[in-house]
Motif scaffolding. Structure first.
Motif, PDB file in Angstrom:
ATOM      1  N   ALA A  88      47.375  -4.347 -19.621  1.00 15.32           N
ATOM      2  CA  ALA A  88      46.187  -4.635 -18.806  1.00 15.32           C
ATOM      3  C   ALA A  88      46.226  -3.833 -17.508  1.00 15.32           C
ATOM      4  CB  ALA A  88      46.099  -6.136 -18.515  1.00 15.32           C
ATOM      5  N   LEU A  89      47.386  -3.751 -16.887  1.00 15.81           N
ATOM      6  CA  LEU A  89      47.514  -2.949 -15.670  1.00 15.81           C
ATOM      7  C   LEU A  89      47.265  -1.470 -15.959  1.00 15.81           C
ATOM      8  CD1 LEU A  89      50.634  -4.650 -14.056  1.00 15.81           C
ATOM      9  CD2 LEU A  89      48.239  -4.865 -13.358  1.00 15.81           C
ATOM     10  N   PHE A  90      47.744  -1.001 -17.110  1.00 22.50           N
ATOM     11  CA  PHE A  90      47.510   0.388 -17.513  1.00 22.50           C
ATOM     12  C   PHE A  90      46.023   0.658 -17.716  1.00 22.50           C
ATOM     13  CE2 PHE A  90      47.147   3.587 -20.911  1.00 22.50           C
ATOM     14  CZ  PHE A  90      47.730   4.663 -20.263  1.00 22.50           C
ATOM     15  N   VAL A  91      45.314  -0.284 -18.339  1.00 22.30           N
ATOM     16  CA  VAL A  91      43.874  -0.137 -18.557  1.00 22.30           C
ATOM     17  C   VAL A  91      43.145  -0.065 -17.218  1.00 22.30           C
ATOM     18  CG1 VAL A  91      41.825  -1.341 -19.399  1.00 22.30           C
ATOM     19  CG2 VAL A  91      43.830  -1.144 -20.861  1.00 22.30           C
ATOM     20  N   ILE A  92      43.493  -0.956 -16.298  1.00 21.72           N
ATOM     21  CA  ILE A  92      42.833  -0.991 -14.991  1.00 21.72           C
ATOM     22  C   ILE A  92      43.070   0.313 -14.238  1.00 21.72           C
ATOM     23  CG2 ILE A  92      42.862  -2.117 -12.724  1.00 21.72           C
ATOM     24  CD1 ILE A  92      43.479  -4.753 -14.279  1.00 21.72           C
ATOM     25  N   VAL A  93      44.327   0.748 -14.193  1.00 23.11           N
ATOM     26  CA  VAL A  93      44.664   1.977 -13.478  1.00 23.11           C
ATOM     27  C   VAL A  93      44.013   3.188 -14.150  1.00 23.11           C
ATOM     28  CG1 VAL A  93      46.564   3.526 -12.876  1.00 23.11           C
ATOM     29  CG2 VAL A  93      46.778   1.084 -12.472  1.00 23.11           C
ATOM     30  N   GLY A  94      43.954   3.176 -15.473  1.00 24.36           N
ATOM     31  CA  GLY A  94      43.339   4.287 -16.196  1.00 24.36           C
ATOM     32  C   GLY A  94      41.858   4.418 -15.905  1.00 24.36           C
ATOM     33  N   PHE A  95      41.133   3.294 -15.910  1.00 26.77           N
ATOM     34  CA  PHE A  95      39.706   3.366 -15.616  1.00 26.77           C
ATOM     35  C   PHE A  95      39.451   3.702 -14.147  1.00 26.77           C
ATOM     36  CE2 PHE A  95      39.086   1.299 -19.724  1.00 26.77           C
ATOM     37  CZ  PHE A  95      37.980   1.986 -20.183  1.00 26.77           C
ATOM     38  N   LYS A  96      40.288   3.215 -13.246  1.00 26.69           N
ATOM     39  CA  LYS A  96      40.149   3.570 -11.834  1.00 26.69           C
ATOM     40  C   LYS A  96      40.389   5.069 -11.629  1.00 26.69           C
ATOM     41  CE  LYS A  96      40.096   2.907  -7.309  1.00 26.69           C
ATOM     42  NZ  LYS A  96      39.017   3.685  -6.726  1.00 26.69           N
ATOM     43  N   HIS A  97      41.384   5.595 -12.306  1.00 23.54           N
ATOM     44  CA  HIS A  97      41.707   7.026 -12.213  1.00 23.54           C
ATOM     45  C   HIS A  97      40.555   7.867 -12.772  1.00 23.54           C
ATOM     46  CE1 HIS A  97      44.231  10.591 -12.118  1.00 23.54           C
ATOM     47  NE2 HIS A  97      43.944  10.811 -13.389  1.00 23.54           N
ATOM     48  N   ALA A  98      40.010   7.450 -13.905  1.00 25.93           N
ATOM     49  CA  ALA A  98      38.881   8.173 -14.491  1.00 25.93           C
ATOM     50  C   ALA A  98      37.668   8.137 -13.572  1.00 25.93           C
ATOM     51  CB  ALA A  98      38.534   7.578 -15.852  1.00 25.93           C
ATOM     52  N   LEU A  99      37.403   6.975 -12.975  1.00 25.17           N
ATOM     53  CA  LEU A  99      36.277   6.855 -12.045  1.00 25.17           C
ATOM     54  C   LEU A  99      36.463   7.772 -10.839  1.00 25.17           C
ATOM     55  CD1 LEU A  99      33.655   5.476 -11.145  1.00 25.17           C
ATOM     56  CD2 LEU A  99      35.068   3.676 -10.128  1.00 25.17           C
ATOM     57  N   ASP A 100      37.656   7.799 -10.283  1.00 25.61           N
ATOM     58  CA  ASP A 100      37.916   8.673  -9.136  1.00 25.61           C
ATOM     59  C   ASP A 100      37.716  10.147  -9.508  1.00 25.61           C
ATOM     60  OD1 ASP A 100      38.481   6.524  -7.529  1.00 25.61           O
ATOM     61  OD2 ASP A 100      40.664   6.707  -7.716  1.00 25.61           O
ATOM     62  N   GLY A 101      38.165  10.537 -10.689  1.00 26.71           N
ATOM     63  CA  GLY A 101      37.992  11.918 -11.131  1.00 26.71           C
ATOM     64  C   GLY A 101      36.531  12.276 -11.328  1.00 26.71           C
ATOM     65  N   MET A 102      35.767  11.372 -11.931  1.00 25.50           N
ATOM     66  CA  MET A 102      34.345  11.644 -12.142  1.00 25.50           C
ATOM     67  C   MET A 102      33.583  11.685 -10.823  1.00 25.50           C
ATOM     68  SD  MET A 102      33.945  12.382 -15.210  1.00 25.50           S
ATOM     69  CE  MET A 102      32.179  12.499 -15.154  1.00 25.50           C
ATOM     70  N   LYS A 103      33.998  10.875  -9.842  1.00 21.76           N
ATOM     71  CA  LYS A 103      33.367  10.923  -8.522  1.00 21.76           C
ATOM     72  C   LYS A 103      33.565  12.296  -7.878  1.00 21.76           C
ATOM     73  CE  LYS A 103      33.174   6.211  -6.846  1.00 21.76           C
ATOM     74  NZ  LYS A 103      33.651   5.306  -5.792  1.00 21.76           N
ATOM     75  N   VAL A 104      34.732  12.868  -8.040  1.00 20.62           N
ATOM     76  CA  VAL A 104      34.995  14.194  -7.478  1.00 20.62           C
ATOM     77  C   VAL A 104      34.081  15.230  -8.131  1.00 20.62           C
ATOM     78  CG1 VAL A 104      36.715  16.042  -7.314  1.00 20.62           C
ATOM     79  CG2 VAL A 104      37.362  13.684  -6.797  1.00 20.62           C
ATOM     80  N   VAL A 105      33.926  15.150  -9.449  1.00 17.62           N
ATOM     81  CA  VAL A 105      33.047  16.081 -10.156  1.00 17.62           C
ATOM     82  C   VAL A 105      31.610  15.931  -9.665  1.00 17.62           C
ATOM     83  CG1 VAL A 105      32.080  16.675 -12.416  1.00 17.62           C
ATOM     84  CG2 VAL A 105      34.525  16.220 -12.182  1.00 17.62           C
ATOM     85  N   VAL A 106      31.140  14.685  -9.536  1.00 13.50           N
ATOM     86  CA  VAL A 106      29.772  14.442  -9.070  1.00 13.50           C
ATOM     87  C   VAL A 106      29.601  14.956  -7.648  1.00 13.50           C
ATOM     88  CG1 VAL A 106      28.127  12.631  -8.450  1.00 13.50           C
ATOM     89  CG2 VAL A 106      29.321  12.534 -10.637  1.00 13.50           C
TER      90      VAL A 106
END
Length: 70
Positions: free
Chosen positions: A11-29
């Motif tokens: 569960a912690l891995f899922v949370i950190v993974g989605f947070k990391h993906a969101l941060d990366g997509m924010k940089v692209v945007v």
């Protein structure tokens, strides 16, 4: 509680993974969307999608860990 021992780290891995993906997509945007209104709209949409997908993933993990039957 079949697989509940490994469910917490997963569960912690899922949370950190989605947070990391969101941060990366924010940089692209932020790099490619220059209009402030469009930038806000796309970032808000990304946030809702990341939270929804994370919630679905955590729900699926909980069903597996606690052995819910169909």
């Amino acid at each position: 509680l079949r697989g509940a021992g490994g469910a917490v780290p997963m569960a912690l891995f899922v949370i950190v993974g989605f947070k990391h993906a969101l941060d990366g997509m924010k940089v692209v945007v932020d790099d490619y969307v220059h209009e402030p209104g469009n930038n806000f709209a796309v970032n808000t949409l990304l946030l809702f999608l990341a939270v929804a997908a994370g919630a679905i993933a955590l729900f699926a993990l909980a069903r597996i860990a606690f052995g819910a039957t169909a």
